[in-house]
Write a protein that holds these residues in place. Structure first.
Motif, short mmCIF file in Angstrom:
data_model
loop_
_atom_site.label_atom_id
_atom_site.label_comp_id
_atom_site.label_asym_id
_atom_site.label_seq_id
_atom_site.Cartn_x
_atom_site.Cartn_y
_atom_site.Cartn_z
N ILE A 113 0.82 -1.15 -0.20
CA ILE A 113 0.01 -0.05 -0.17
C ILE A 113 0.95 1.10 -0.13
N GLU A 117 1.01 4.43 -2.49
CA GLU A 117 0.77 5.79 -2.05
C GLU A 117 1.89 6.69 -2.57
N ALA A 150 -9.49 -7.70 2.57
CA ALA A 150 -8.88 -6.58 3.36
C ALA A 150 -8.01 -5.75 2.41
N TYR A 151 -7.19 -6.50 1.74
CA TYR A 151 -6.22 -5.72 1.06
C TYR A 151 -6.95 -4.76 -0.21
N GLU A 153 -9.76 -3.69 0.01
CA GLU A 153 -10.53 -2.62 0.74
C GLU A 153 -9.38 -1.32 1.14
N GLU A 154 -8.30 -1.82 1.52
CA GLU A 154 -7.37 -0.66 1.84
C GLU A 154 -6.99 0.26 0.50
N ARG A 157 -9.62 2.20 -0.29
CA ARG A 157 -9.78 3.69 0.40
C ARG A 157 -8.85 4.62 0.08
N LEU A 158 -7.56 4.31 -0.18
CA LEU A 158 -6.61 5.03 -0.72
C LEU A 158 -6.98 5.67 -2.10
N HIS A 190 -14.84 -3.58 -4.25
CA HIS A 190 -13.72 -2.63 -4.15
C HIS A 190 -13.18 -1.86 -5.16
#
Ligand SMILES: Cc1ncc(COP(=O)(O)O)c(C=O)c1O
Length: 342
Positions: A113, A117, A150-151, A153-154, A157-158, A190
């Motif tokens: 992540i 970013e 979960a990945y 989703e992350e 979100r980012l 997602h």
């Protein structure tokens, strides 16, 4: 032949052939093919999206998605060993003027992540505008690895925080859904768009679909036409796709079990390195470590025993399970490997 080169080698099933012969068709560029329309509606429903679009191939689906999400000079963040980054001739740049920003994605098929970013360009006149993040699940080069929810989703979100969209190359997204034991809509939730292939483990002769919002699919329909992908009586192909979505998804669990069985058998042999613990779906890689064995020799020996493999990355060899390779064929393939490596 027990063909372990790819799941793209699968022949259409009898039910597909019957459905194709009987398909009700029309001109799909006019939106008048009832079978294509039914397939697109079913795909959209399965993925929990507003709309879907039938395209000729996975490569075309990814290209059309990129053209629809990004303008010329925009930048897309992509895993460095994804199909989009590596195996599509740089189509996004060649045809769309889209710049790719690769980020490391092996061994698990998921970029960190923090790397995603860092790859997002700031609003600066020197820099290309970042507009999209592309992911791949299952990840082919990582050996069919599944991106955890979960990945996803992350990443979502980012992306939302930075006003980016997310596209998933889900050529084998149904394998991912089956491995996670969730409906495919939970993966698609997602992402802004998902491409999936009918012509791999789902055994259709041709076809992929792109799913997303109504607006996105409207734009994608225009871009499909731009790249020459407007098909006419495509219901002949869509008919097989309907069979695939209704009959070929749940059985993917067998391919995953057979992949594990093959990996476990190979792990017991001298001259092969494989970790069966990392086999999550229908694809895995082995490394041939036996001294003196070369690519041509191994392929020829296996071929004599009725087993086909691809050796283009020898000594790393990708093995792919599909509905034409059952448990008995896995055991036969193991005997063939045993002889070839003796
Ligand atoms: C992960 C992935 N994406 C996209 C594609 C492209 O699909 P097609 O061969 O239908 O163009 C493939 C094909 O192997 C693939 O493995």
């Amino acid at each position: 032949m027990i063909d372990l080169r790819s799941d793209t080698v699968t022949q259409p099933t009898e039910a597909m052939r019957r459905a194709m012969a009987a398909a009700e068709v029309g001109d799909d560029v006019y939106g008048e093919d009832p079978t294509v329309n039914r397939l697109e509606e079913l795909a959209a429903e399965r993925f929990g999206k507003e709309a879907a679009l039938l395209v000729a191939s996975g490569t075309m689906g990814n290209l059309v998605a990129l053209l629809s999400h990004c303008g010329r000079g925009n930048e897309a963040i992509v895993g460095a060993r994804t199909h989009i980054s590596h195996y599509e001739q740089g189509g996004m740049a060649a045809l769309g003027g889209i710049h790719q920003h690769p980020v490391a994605d092996l061994p698990f098929g998921r970029p960190e992540i923090s790397d995603i970013e860092q790859a997002i360009n700031s609003d600066d006149d020197h820099l290309a505008r970042t507009t999209l993040v592309c992911l791949e699940t299952t990840h082919n080069e990582a050996g069919g690895r599944v991106l955890p929810l979960a990945y996803l989703e992350e990443v979502a979100r980012l992306a939302a925080k930075n006003h980016l969209r997310v596209h998933i190359d889900g050529a084998r997204v149904f394998n991912a859904a089956v491995a996670l034991n969730v409906p495919v809509s939970m993966i698609a939730h997602h992402a802004d768009s998902v491409m999936f292939c009918l012509s791999k483990g789902l055994a259709c002769p041709v076809g992929s679909l792109l799913v997303g919002s109504r607006d996105f699919i409207g734009q994608a329909r225009r871009n499909r036409k731009l790249v020459g992908g407007g098909m006419r009586q495509a219901g002949v192909l869509a008919a097989a796709g309907l069979v695939a979505l209704n009959e070929m998804v749940d059985r993917l669990v067998d391919d995953h079990a057979n992949a594990r069985r093959l990996a476990e058998g190979l792990a017991d042999m001298d001259g092969v390195e494989v970790d069966p613990g990392v086999v999550e779906t229908n694809i895995f890689y082995i490394t041939i470590t036996k001294p003196g064995v070369d690519a041509e020799g191994l392929a020829a020996q296996l071929s004599d025993q009725g087993v086909r493999i691809s050796t283009s990355n020898f000594p790393r060899v990708r093995l792919v399970l599909h509905y034409e390779v059952g448990r008995a064929e896995v055991d036969e393939a193991l005997r063939a490997f045993q002889l070839a490596l003796a």
